[in-house]
Design a protein around this motif. Structure first.
Motif, PDB file in Angstrom:
ATOM      1  N   ALA A  33       0.834  -1.143  -0.038  1.00 23.46           N
ATOM      2  CA  ALA A  33      -0.090   0.010  -0.022  1.00 23.46           C
ATOM      3  C   ALA A  33       0.751   1.347  -0.038  1.00 23.46           C
ATOM      4  CB  ALA A  33      -0.815   0.065   1.185  1.00 23.46           C
ATOM      5  N   ALA A  34       2.140   1.025   0.525  1.00 26.13           N
ATOM      6  CA  ALA A  34       2.857   2.458   0.501  1.00 26.13           C
ATOM      7  C   ALA A  34       3.894   2.358  -0.453  1.00 26.13           C
ATOM      8  CB  ALA A  34       3.561   2.298   2.096  1.00 26.13           C
TER       9      ALA A  34
ATOM     10  N   GLU B  24      -6.526   8.881  -5.768  1.00 28.55           N
ATOM     11  CA  GLU B  24      -7.741   8.191  -5.617  1.00 28.55           C
ATOM     12  C   GLU B  24      -7.600   6.907  -4.769  1.00 28.55           C
ATOM     13  OE1 GLU B  24     -11.536   6.513  -5.834  1.00 28.55           O
ATOM     14  OE2 GLU B  24     -10.882   8.374  -6.498  1.00 28.55           O
ATOM     15  N   ILE B  25      -6.467   6.133  -4.631  1.00 29.33           N
ATOM     16  CA  ILE B  25      -5.767   5.076  -3.866  1.00 29.33           C
ATOM     17  C   ILE B  25      -5.818   5.715  -2.458  1.00 29.33           C
ATOM     18  CG2 ILE B  25      -4.056   3.541  -3.310  1.00 29.33           C
ATOM     19  CD1 ILE B  25      -3.716   3.013  -6.384  1.00 29.33           C
ATOM     20  N   SER B  26      -5.294   6.790  -2.333  1.00 23.58           N
ATOM     21  CA  SER B  26      -4.919   7.606  -0.921  1.00 23.58           C
ATOM     22  C   SER B  26      -6.275   7.739  -0.151  1.00 23.58           C
ATOM     23  CB  SER B  26      -4.088   8.928  -0.986  1.00 23.58           C
ATOM     24  OG  SER B  26      -2.914   8.450  -1.336  1.00 23.58           O
TER      25      SER B  26
ATOM     26  N   ALA C  55      -7.715   6.072   3.062  1.00 23.99           N
ATOM     27  CA  ALA C  55      -8.010   7.020   4.222  1.00 23.99           C
ATOM     28  C   ALA C  55      -9.343   6.743   4.651  1.00 23.99           C
ATOM     29  CB  ALA C  55      -8.036   8.611   3.907  1.00 23.99           C
ATOM     30  N   ASN C  56     -10.305   6.426   3.869  1.00 23.79           N
ATOM     31  CA  ASN C  56     -11.735   6.205   4.199  1.00 23.79           C
ATOM     32  C   ASN C  56     -11.915   4.676   4.611  1.00 23.79           C
ATOM     33  OD1 ASN C  56     -12.631   8.752   3.642  1.00 23.79           O
ATOM     34  ND2 ASN C  56     -13.063   8.128   1.354  1.00 23.79           N
ATOM     35  N   LYS C  57     -10.615   3.905   4.827  1.00 23.06           N
ATOM     36  CA  LYS C  57     -10.586   2.673   4.972  1.00 23.06           C
ATOM     37  C   LYS C  57     -11.659   1.524   4.472  1.00 23.06           C
ATOM     38  CE  LYS C  57      -8.074   3.306   8.685  1.00 23.06           C
ATOM     39  NZ  LYS C  57      -6.635   3.220   8.642  1.00 23.06           N
ATOM     40  N   VAL C  58     -11.825   1.975   2.916  1.00 24.80           N
ATOM     41  CA  VAL C  58     -12.722   0.917   2.243  1.00 24.80           C
ATOM     42  C   VAL C  58     -11.838  -0.233   1.939  1.00 24.80           C
ATOM     43  CG1 VAL C  58     -13.484   1.033  -0.354  1.00 24.80           C
ATOM     44  CG2 VAL C  58     -13.361   3.124   1.037  1.00 24.80           C
ATOM     45  N   LEU C  59     -12.697  -1.236   1.745  1.00 27.05           N
ATOM     46  CA  LEU C  59     -12.258  -2.803   1.663  1.00 27.05           C
ATOM     47  C   LEU C  59     -12.060  -3.113   0.251  1.00 27.05           C
ATOM     48  CD1 LEU C  59     -14.154  -4.636   4.395  1.00 27.05           C
ATOM     49  CD2 LEU C  59     -11.813  -3.789   4.503  1.00 27.05           C
TER      50      LEU C  59
ATOM     51  N   GLY D   9      -3.973  -3.881   8.404  1.00 25.16           N
ATOM     52  CA  GLY D   9      -3.105  -4.422   9.717  1.00 25.16           C
ATOM     53  C   GLY D   9      -3.794  -4.136  10.853  1.00 25.16           C
ATOM     54  N   LYS D  10      -3.476  -4.812  12.020  1.00 22.14           N
ATOM     55  CA  LYS D  10      -4.203  -4.712  13.371  1.00 22.14           C
ATOM     56  C   LYS D  10      -4.357  -3.319  13.757  1.00 22.14           C
ATOM     57  CE  LYS D  10      -2.609  -9.028  14.914  1.00 22.14           C
ATOM     58  NZ  LYS D  10      -1.836  -9.973  15.653  1.00 22.14           N
ATOM     59  N   GLU D  11      -3.598  -2.510  13.467  1.00 19.35           N
ATOM     60  CA  GLU D  11      -3.507  -1.069  13.898  1.00 19.35           C
ATOM     61  C   GLU D  11      -4.515  -0.210  12.812  1.00 19.35           C
ATOM     62  OE1 GLU D  11      -1.794   0.075  16.715  1.00 19.35           O
ATOM     63  OE2 GLU D  11      -1.324  -1.986  17.145  1.00 19.35           O
ATOM     64  N   GLY D  12      -5.121  -0.836  11.872  1.00 17.67           N
ATOM     65  CA  GLY D  12      -5.897  -0.077  10.812  1.00 17.67           C
ATOM     66  C   GLY D  12      -5.300   0.360   9.628  1.00 17.67           C
ATOM     67  N   GLN D  13      -3.780   0.101   9.623  1.00 15.96           N
ATOM     68  CA  GLN D  13      -3.035   0.658   8.574  1.00 15.96           C
ATOM     69  C   GLN D  13      -3.122  -0.294   7.467  1.00 15.96           C
ATOM     70  OE1 GLN D  13      -2.039  -0.932  10.881  1.00 15.96           O
ATOM     71  NE2 GLN D  13      -0.140  -2.092  10.534  1.00 15.96           N
ATOM     72  N   ALA D  14      -3.211   0.281   6.110  1.00 18.71           N
ATOM     73  CA  ALA D  14      -3.232  -0.512   4.756  1.00 18.71           C
ATOM     74  C   ALA D  14      -1.995  -1.215   4.731  1.00 18.71           C
ATOM     75  CB  ALA D  14      -3.753   0.410   3.667  1.00 18.71           C
ATOM     76  N   LEU D  15      -1.814  -2.328   4.618  1.00 20.91           N
ATOM     77  CA  LEU D  15      -0.668  -3.327   4.453  1.00 20.91           C
ATOM     78  C   LEU D  15      -0.523  -3.506   2.706  1.00 20.91           C
ATOM     79  CD1 LEU D  15      -1.132  -5.745   7.256  1.00 20.91           C
ATOM     80  CD2 LEU D  15       0.510  -3.573   7.222  1.00 20.91           C
TER      81      LEU D  15
END
Length: 161
Positions: free
Chosen positions: A32-33, A78-80, A84-88, A115-121
Motif C-alpha cells: 500500500a505504501a 484515488e488510492i490514498s 483514508a476512508n478504510k474502504v475494503l 493491519g491490526k492497527e488499521g493501517q493499509a498493508l
C-alpha cells in the motif's frame, strides 16, 4: 502453522495462474505504501499487458510504473482517498503503457488488506485489459456524433450543442 499458510497461498497462486493464464486479466499483489512494490504478478502479465517480468524488475517492481505517467497522480490520489476512508474494495480505471510504450486501457478491481492497527498493508486485485472495449466505445461515440464520410459533426452533435 506458517508452512501450511505459505503452502495454501502458493496453491492459490498456482490455481490462479492456471485458471487465468490465457485470459485478459492480470493478478497483482502490491504494498500500500512506497509506490506499490509488487509482491506478486500472474504469469500472463506479458501476454495481457505486454510487459515482461524482467522489465517489471528493471522498473523496481512498482505498481505505479505500469500506469501511464499522466494518470499516476490521479490514480495515487484515488488510492490514498480510498485507504483514508478504510474502504475494503474499490475500482480504478486508467491508462497503462505496455512494453512497446503503447497505451492500453485498464480496469483495476482492488481489495485492501489492513493491519491490526488499521493501517493499509497490501492491495490485491486484478487488472482487466479493456483496450478493445475502449476502442469500440470511442468508435461508437465518433459514429454517433460525426459523419463517417466527411468527419464533420452530424445532426446528433449539432442538436447536443
Amino acid at each position: 502453522m506458517v508452512a501450511s499458510s505459505s503452502l495454501s497461498q502458493a496453491q492459490e497462486r498456482e490455481w490462479l495462474n492456471h485458471w487465468m493464464g490465457s485470459g485478459p486479466i492480470v493478478f497483482f499483489e502490491w504494498e500500500a505504501a512506497d509506490g506499490g512494490l509488487i509482491h506478486y504478478v500472474s504469469q500472463n502479465v506479458k501476454s495481457v499487458l505486454g510487459v515482461s517480468l524482467e522489465s517489471l524488475k528493471a522498473l523496481g517492481m512498482k505498481f505505479m510504473h505500469l500506469i501511464h505517467p499522466d494518470d499516476r497522480q490521479p490514480v495515487q490520489q484515488e488510492i490514498s482517498q480510498q485507504l483514508a476512508n478504510k474502504v475494503l474494495h474499490f475500482e480504478l480505471k486508467y491508462r497503462l503503457l505496455d512494453g512497446a510504450q503503447q497505451v492500453r486501457w485498464g480496469k483495476n478491481y482492488v481489495a485492501v488488506q489492513y493491519g491490526k492497527e488499521g493501517q493499509a498493508l497490501k492491495l490485491k486485485g486484478f487488472v482487466l485489459d479493456r483496450t478493445h472495449e475502449k476502442k469500440t466505445e470511442d468508435t461508437l461515440h465518433y459514429l454517433t456524433y460525426y459523419d463517417s464520410l466527411t468527419g464533420l459533426p452530424n445532426r446528433n452533435q449539432l442538436l447536443q450543442d
